[in-house]
Scaffold this motif. Sequence first.
Motif, PDB file in Angstrom:
ATOM      1  N   ARG A 178       0.780  -1.218  -0.010  1.00  0.00           N
ATOM      2  CA  ARG A 178       0.100   0.115  -0.085  1.00  0.00           C
ATOM      3  C   ARG A 178       0.879   1.300   0.073  1.00  0.00           C
ATOM      4  NH1 ARG A 178      -4.866  -0.340   4.568  1.00  0.00           N
ATOM      5  NH2 ARG A 178      -3.379  -1.310   5.671  1.00  0.00           N
ATOM      6  N   ILE A 179       0.440   2.335  -0.566  1.00  0.00           N
ATOM      7  CA  ILE A 179       1.366   3.438  -0.699  1.00  0.00           C
ATOM      8  C   ILE A 179       1.540   4.088   0.677  1.00  0.00           C
ATOM      9  CG2 ILE A 179       1.524   5.939  -1.362  1.00  0.00           C
ATOM     10  CD1 ILE A 179       0.072   4.968  -4.147  1.00  0.00           C
ATOM     11  N   ARG A 180       2.716   4.239   1.230  1.00  0.00           N
ATOM     12  CA  ARG A 180       3.177   4.796   2.306  1.00  0.00           C
ATOM     13  C   ARG A 180       3.675   6.294   2.284  1.00  0.00           C
ATOM     14  NH1 ARG A 180       1.792   3.772   6.684  1.00  0.00           N
ATOM     15  NH2 ARG A 180       3.764   4.723   7.660  1.00  0.00           N
ATOM     16  N   PRO A 181       3.583   6.937   3.356  1.00  0.00           N
ATOM     17  CA  PRO A 181       4.309   8.303   3.218  1.00  0.00           C
ATOM     18  C   PRO A 181       6.010   8.120   2.779  1.00  0.00           C
ATOM     19  CG  PRO A 181       3.122   8.122   5.426  1.00  0.00           C
ATOM     20  CD  PRO A 181       2.974   6.686   4.768  1.00  0.00           C
ATOM     21  N   PHE A 182       6.055   9.010   2.113  1.00  0.00           N
ATOM     22  CA  PHE A 182       7.534   9.022   1.630  1.00  0.00           C
ATOM     23  C   PHE A 182       7.841  10.448   1.355  1.00  0.00           C
ATOM     24  CE2 PHE A 182       6.932   9.781  -2.841  1.00  0.00           C
ATOM     25  CZ  PHE A 182       5.413   9.755  -2.809  1.00  0.00           C
ATOM     26  N   VAL A 183       9.079  10.736   1.039  1.00  0.00           N
ATOM     27  CA  VAL A 183       9.815  12.114   0.493  1.00  0.00           C
ATOM     28  C   VAL A 183       9.069  12.372  -0.960  1.00  0.00           C
ATOM     29  CG1 VAL A 183      11.619  13.487   0.002  1.00  0.00           C
ATOM     30  CG2 VAL A 183      11.811  11.537   1.646  1.00  0.00           C
TER      31      VAL A 183
END
Lengths: 252, 372
Positions: free
Chosen positions: B262-267
Motif C-alpha cells: 500500500r502506498i506509504r508516506p515518503f519524501v
Amino acid sequence: MLQIAGRKFSSRLIVGTGKFSSNSVMKEAINASGSEIVTVALRRVDLDNTQEDIIEAIDFSRIQILPNTSGAQNASEAIKIANIGRNMGLGNWVKLEVTPDPWYLLPDPIDTLKATEKLAKDGFAVLVYMNADPVLAKRLEDAGAEAVMPLASPIGSARGMKTKEMIRIIIENSNLPVVVDAGLGSPSDAGYAMEMGADAVLVNTAIATSDNPVKMAKAFKLAVEAGRTGYEAGIIASKEHAYASSPEKGII
Amino acid sequence: MRYKNFLSLLEQYRWEKVSAKIANVKPDTLDKLLKKENFSVGDLPILLSQTASARLPELEKKASRITTQYFGKARFLYAPLYITNRCINRCVYCGFNKNNKIERKRLSSKEISKDADYLYNQGFRHILIVSGEDPIVMKSDYLIDTIALLHKKFPSISIEVQPLTENLYRKAVAAGCDGLSLYQETYNKKVYKIVHIGGPKRDFRWRIEGPERAAKAGIKKINFGVLLGLADFRTDIFFAALHAAFIRKRFWKTQIGFSFPRIRPFVGSYQPTVEVKDRDLLQIILALRLVFPQAFLVLSTRERAGFRDKLLQIAATNTSAGSKTNPGGYSDDSTTGQFDISDNRTPAEVVRAIRAAGLYPVWKDWDIGLAG
C-alpha cells in the motif's frame, strides 16, 4: 517387524516434521505417535541456528532420521541436497522427493528414477516418494531403492486412499517395503492402508495441523497397529448378503 | 485458448468492463459461489467485489482452513536488503524518484557484507535484494556479483530490481537467485503512464513481460503485485491474478506469490488516488488465498504490527521483519528510506508474536543445493 535397509522397527508409523506450531508440540506428537522414523526437510535444517532448528528437537538415540529432499525439482538438485545432508552428519538414509510442480508436489517419475540409480550407487539407502505407479515401483526396485513410498492422494490433501487400486498392485508385486505416503487424512485412512498390507505409512499434515496434534498422533498410532494386526490376522472377504452371527441352521 | 504471451491475453480484456463486472455482483451470485470448494481466477471478480466485502467472516474461515492445509503452521521470514537508491525513474509515488533531493548511495561489496552479516546474525536466511533503477544493474555485473556474494551465506536470494533481460535473469539464477518480485504497479495503462512520468519504467510492456523472461530463465518463485492506491484496486488485483495464473500454466515449474504494497508516506507529495482500507486489504488477501491455495502471500513492514499479526494468522505466509528501506540502513541509518516503516518491531519481537499466535517461524526454507 518392519525392516528397511537392514534396520528393524517395531513401529510402522513414520511421521513428518513440517507444519507443526512449535518444536515442543512436534516433539510431543512424535512421542505420542511411537514413531521410530522421522522425516525432516533438509532445506529447513540450519545447523547454524540451533535454537530454531528442527534437528535439535529430535531424539537421535531412539529415532532413525530420514532426511528428505523436498524442494528438489530435478534429479541433480535432489542428489546435491542428499549429499549436503550426508555431509552434515545426518547419515545415509534419504527420502527422495523430486517434485517439479510446486502446486501439487507430484513426483517426477523420470528424474526420480535417475536420482534413485545415482544415490543407490553412491551408498545411500533411498526411500522413494512416488506416484502410485506399479511399473515405476518395479523400476525403482531394480534401480536399488530400499523402499517405495506411493502416494495415497496429493500431499496435504487429506483425501485418503484415492490410489488404492494401484497401491494394491504395488503391494502385491513389491519385494521392497511399501510405505503409503501423502494424502492420508484420518486414522481410518492409515488403518485401511495397513489392512491392505502396506508395510508402513507416513503421516504429517493430518497430525501437525489437527486441533490436537499430540492426540491425533496417538490416534494414528492406534489405527496403524489395528490395521496391521487385522492384516496379520487375515481379514475375511466381504459378501453380498447378510449372514447371521449366530447361525440357526441345524438347531432343530 | 493458448496465448503466445501474457500481453496478448491482457488485450482480450477491457479495464472498464472488468470494473463494471466487479461493481455489479449480485448477492445471489456470491451465495452460489461460496458453496463451492474450489475457486478459479474467473471467480475473482465476485470474491473481490464490494458485495463480497460484506461477507468477510465467511471468506476468512475458508481462507484460513486452506492456508492451514497447505502451509500448516509455518510462516516464513525474509529481510529486504537495499543495495542502491540511485534511480533514473520519475515515479510520482516513490521516495527514490530521480527528482527527489535525497542522499544517493550505492553500496560497495564491503558495505553489503556488513548489512548482510547483521541480518544473518538476526537469524535471516532469505534475503530480498532491492534497488532503485540504477543503470549499473543493466550495464555491469554489480547485481550478479551481489547475488553471488550473498549466496555464500544465504541459501535463498530474491531480487526486487528493474525488469532485466532474459540473459541477465539467467546469470542471476546461475549466481544463486531463486526468487523475483516484480510488481506491475498497475495494470491500467492510462494510470501507468500518468504515475511513471519519466525513465525506463514508463515502458509498460517491458515491465509486464519481465515475469515471462524470468520464468524462461529459470527463476523459481515469482511474486506479483500492484501498488495499492494507484487505481481501482479490485480491478488491478484481478489482473495481477490473471498474470500469475498465466505464468503458472505456461511455466509449470514456477511457483507464484503475491505482495500487497500500500502506498506509504515518503519524501514527495503524491497522495494515493484510491483509498485502500485495512478491510480492503484483508479482502484482497482472502480472495487470493481462495483462488491460489498454494501461493505465497507476502507482507512487508509497510503494515502495522497488529494488522500484520492478524493477516499472518489467517492467510499470509511470508513476512519481513525489522526492515530498513535505505541502502546500508542496517549498519548506518543516516540516509532516507524508500518509504516509512509501520511495524518497527525487531525480528526477535516479530518472531515472538508469530509464536504467540501458535505459528512456527521458519527462517530457512531453501537450500544452497536448490539454486544455481
